[in-house]
Motif scaffolding. Structure first.
Motif, PDB file in Angstrom:
ATOM      1  N   ILE A  22       0.846  -1.199   0.000  1.00  0.00           N
ATOM      2  CA  ILE A  22       0.000   0.000   0.000  1.00  0.00           C
ATOM      3  C   ILE A  22       0.877   1.243   0.000  1.00  0.00           C
ATOM      4  O   ILE A  22       0.621   2.204  -0.736  1.00  0.00           O
ATOM      5  CB  ILE A  22      -0.967  -0.005   1.206  1.00  0.00           C
ATOM      6  N   ARG A  23       1.938   1.229   0.795  1.00  0.00           N
ATOM      7  CA  ARG A  23       2.861   2.365   0.858  1.00  0.00           C
ATOM      8  C   ARG A  23       3.510   2.603  -0.503  1.00  0.00           C
ATOM      9  O   ARG A  23       3.601   3.732  -0.979  1.00  0.00           O
ATOM     10  CB  ARG A  23       3.925   2.122   1.929  1.00  0.00           C
ATOM     11  N   LEU A  24       3.954   1.507  -1.162  1.00  0.00           N
ATOM     12  CA  LEU A  24       4.597   1.638  -2.475  1.00  0.00           C
ATOM     13  C   LEU A  24       3.627   2.124  -3.547  1.00  0.00           C
ATOM     14  O   LEU A  24       3.965   2.962  -4.377  1.00  0.00           O
ATOM     15  CB  LEU A  24       5.196   0.299  -2.910  1.00  0.00           C
ATOM     16  N   GLU A  25       2.425   1.573  -3.545  1.00  0.00           N
ATOM     17  CA  GLU A  25       1.448   1.892  -4.589  1.00  0.00           C
ATOM     18  C   GLU A  25       0.800   3.270  -4.415  1.00  0.00           C
ATOM     19  O   GLU A  25       0.490   3.936  -5.394  1.00  0.00           O
ATOM     20  CB  GLU A  25       0.350   0.828  -4.626  1.00  0.00           C
ATOM     21  N   THR A  26       0.558   3.650  -3.145  1.00  0.00           N
ATOM     22  CA  THR A  26      -0.198   4.885  -2.907  1.00  0.00           C
ATOM     23  C   THR A  26       0.617   5.995  -2.265  1.00  0.00           C
ATOM     24  O   THR A  26       0.183   7.143  -2.247  1.00  0.00           O
ATOM     25  CB  THR A  26      -1.404   4.605  -1.987  1.00  0.00           C
ATOM     26  N   GLY A  27       1.766   5.624  -1.686  1.00  0.00           N
ATOM     27  CA  GLY A  27       2.562   6.619  -0.980  1.00  0.00           C
ATOM     28  C   GLY A  27       2.029   6.914   0.409  1.00  0.00           C
ATOM     29  O   GLY A  27       2.531   7.788   1.104  1.00  0.00           O
ATOM     30  N   LYS A  28       0.975   6.189   0.834  1.00  0.00           N
ATOM     31  CA  LYS A  28       0.384   6.415   2.154  1.00  0.00           C
ATOM     32  C   LYS A  28       0.815   5.323   3.119  1.00  0.00           C
ATOM     33  O   LYS A  28       0.898   4.159   2.759  1.00  0.00           O
ATOM     34  CB  LYS A  28      -1.143   6.407   2.066  1.00  0.00           C
ATOM     35  N   ASN A  29       1.083   5.734   4.350  1.00  0.00           N
ATOM     36  CA  ASN A  29       1.353   4.782   5.410  1.00  0.00           C
ATOM     37  C   ASN A  29       0.034   4.437   6.099  1.00  0.00           C
ATOM     38  O   ASN A  29      -0.728   5.336   6.456  1.00  0.00           O
ATOM     39  CB  ASN A  29       2.311   5.366   6.449  1.00  0.00           C
ATOM     40  N   VAL A  30      -0.235   3.162   6.247  1.00  0.00           N
ATOM     41  CA  VAL A  30      -1.437   2.737   6.960  1.00  0.00           C
ATOM     42  C   VAL A  30      -1.013   1.832   8.111  1.00  0.00           C
ATOM     43  O   VAL A  30      -0.045   1.073   7.998  1.00  0.00           O
ATOM     44  CB  VAL A  30      -2.438   1.994   6.051  1.00  0.00           C
ATOM     45  N   THR A  31      -1.741   1.949   9.195  1.00  0.00           N
ATOM     46  CA  THR A  31      -1.453   1.089  10.341  1.00  0.00           C
ATOM     47  C   THR A  31      -2.080  -0.283  10.095  1.00  0.00           C
ATOM     48  O   THR A  31      -2.990  -0.432   9.271  1.00  0.00           O
ATOM     49  CB  THR A  31      -2.048   1.670  11.632  1.00  0.00           C
ATOM     50  N   GLN A  32      -1.590  -1.258  10.831  1.00  0.00           N
ATOM     51  CA  GLN A  32      -2.187  -2.589  10.720  1.00  0.00           C
ATOM     52  C   GLN A  32      -3.637  -2.557  11.198  1.00  0.00           C
ATOM     53  O   GLN A  32      -4.480  -3.264  10.667  1.00  0.00           O
ATOM     54  CB  GLN A  32      -1.360  -3.614  11.483  1.00  0.00           C
ATOM     55  N   GLN A  33      -3.930  -1.724  12.174  1.00  0.00           N
ATOM     56  CA  GLN A  33      -5.309  -1.584  12.646  1.00  0.00           C
ATOM     57  C   GLN A  33      -6.200  -1.065  11.527  1.00  0.00           C
ATOM     58  O   GLN A  33      -7.276  -1.615  11.275  1.00  0.00           O
ATOM     59  CB  GLN A  33      -5.376  -0.639  13.849  1.00  0.00           C
ATOM     60  N   ALA A  34      -5.749  -0.029  10.833  1.00  0.00           N
ATOM     61  CA  ALA A  34      -6.543   0.528   9.731  1.00  0.00           C
ATOM     62  C   ALA A  34      -6.704  -0.500   8.617  1.00  0.00           C
ATOM     63  O   ALA A  34      -7.781  -0.614   8.011  1.00  0.00           O
ATOM     64  CB  ALA A  34      -5.879   1.795   9.196  1.00  0.00           C
ATOM     65  N   LEU A  35      -5.648  -1.240   8.361  1.00  0.00           N
ATOM     66  CA  LEU A  35      -5.681  -2.272   7.326  1.00  0.00           C
ATOM     67  C   LEU A  35      -6.690  -3.357   7.684  1.00  0.00           C
ATOM     68  O   LEU A  35      -7.530  -3.740   6.866  1.00  0.00           O
ATOM     69  CB  LEU A  35      -4.282  -2.854   7.146  1.00  0.00           C
ATOM     70  N   LEU A  36      -6.646  -3.837   8.919  1.00  0.00           N
ATOM     71  CA  LEU A  36      -7.589  -4.864   9.359  1.00  0.00           C
ATOM     72  C   LEU A  36      -9.027  -4.350   9.339  1.00  0.00           C
ATOM     73  O   LEU A  36      -9.953  -5.069   8.937  1.00  0.00           O
ATOM     74  CB  LEU A  36      -7.230  -5.363  10.756  1.00  0.00           C
ATOM     75  N   GLU A  37      -9.224  -3.112   9.762  1.00  0.00           N
ATOM     76  CA  GLU A  37     -10.572  -2.534   9.739  1.00  0.00           C
ATOM     77  C   GLU A  37     -11.114  -2.475   8.313  1.00  0.00           C
ATOM     78  O   GLU A  37     -12.270  -2.790   8.061  1.00  0.00           O
ATOM     79  CB  GLU A  37     -10.577  -1.152  10.380  1.00  0.00           C
ATOM     80  N   ARG A  38     -10.264  -2.105   7.367  1.00  0.00           N
ATOM     81  CA  ARG A  38     -10.683  -2.041   5.968  1.00  0.00           C
ATOM     82  C   ARG A  38     -11.011  -3.440   5.439  1.00  0.00           C
ATOM     83  O   ARG A  38     -12.008  -3.644   4.758  1.00  0.00           O
ATOM     84  CB  ARG A  38      -9.584  -1.393   5.136  1.00  0.00           C
ATOM     85  N   ILE A  39     -10.157  -4.413   5.759  1.00  0.00           N
ATOM     86  CA  ILE A  39     -10.374  -5.790   5.310  1.00  0.00           C
ATOM     87  C   ILE A  39     -11.702  -6.319   5.853  1.00  0.00           C
ATOM     88  O   ILE A  39     -12.512  -6.892   5.116  1.00  0.00           O
ATOM     89  CB  ILE A  39      -9.205  -6.710   5.735  1.00  0.00           C
ATOM     90  N   VAL A  40     -11.944  -6.114   7.144  1.00  0.00           N
ATOM     91  CA  VAL A  40     -13.180  -6.604   7.757  1.00  0.00           C
ATOM     92  C   VAL A  40     -14.388  -5.881   7.168  1.00  0.00           C
ATOM     93  O   VAL A  40     -15.397  -6.512   6.823  1.00  0.00           O
ATOM     94  CB  VAL A  40     -13.135  -6.454   9.294  1.00  0.00           C
ATOM     95  N   SER A  41     -14.313  -4.573   7.023  1.00  0.00           N
ATOM     96  CA  SER A  41     -15.440  -3.805   6.476  1.00  0.00           C
ATOM     97  C   SER A  41     -15.789  -4.243   5.059  1.00  0.00           C
ATOM     98  O   SER A  41     -16.957  -4.456   4.730  1.00  0.00           O
ATOM     99  CB  SER A  41     -15.128  -2.312   6.461  1.00  0.00           C
TER     100      SER A  41
END
Length: 92
Positions: A22-41
């Motif tokens: 995600i960091r490489l593709e978008t240039g944004k840093n995401v936390t594992q919490q945010a990543l898990l929340e997105r996956i679950v949602s």
């Protein structure tokens, strides 16, 4: 409210890989919490596929396997009703 969830080393490694991608593709840093929340949602929106992934994996037999299995059967010329089968299996 924050709750911890235990994950295997493999899952942790995959989360880290996803973070890096995600960091490489978008240039944004995401936390594992945010990543898990997105996956679950996102998964919650199409639950059927997730639920199906937990079903017992059943590989349908091939036509040849079906033919081989049925080759062991024979017609005895006696008609058997469902009720008769139930009586034998479950008693009267």
């Amino acid at each position: 409210m924050s709750t911890s969830v235990k994950v295997t080393d493999r899952t942790k490694s995959r989360l880290e890989e996803l973070q890096a991608e995600i960091r490489l593709e978008t240039g944004k840093n995401v936390t594992q919490q945010a990543l898990l929340e997105r996956i679950v949602s996102e998964t919650y929106e199409s639950k059927a596929a997730l639920i199906d992934s937990f079903r017992d994996e059943f590989e349908s037999p091939s036509e040849a396997e079906i033919d081989q299995w049925l080759s062991g059967t024979s017609d005895w010329g006696i008609e058997t009703t469902e009720e008769e089968i139930d009586d034998v299996l479950y008693g009267e």
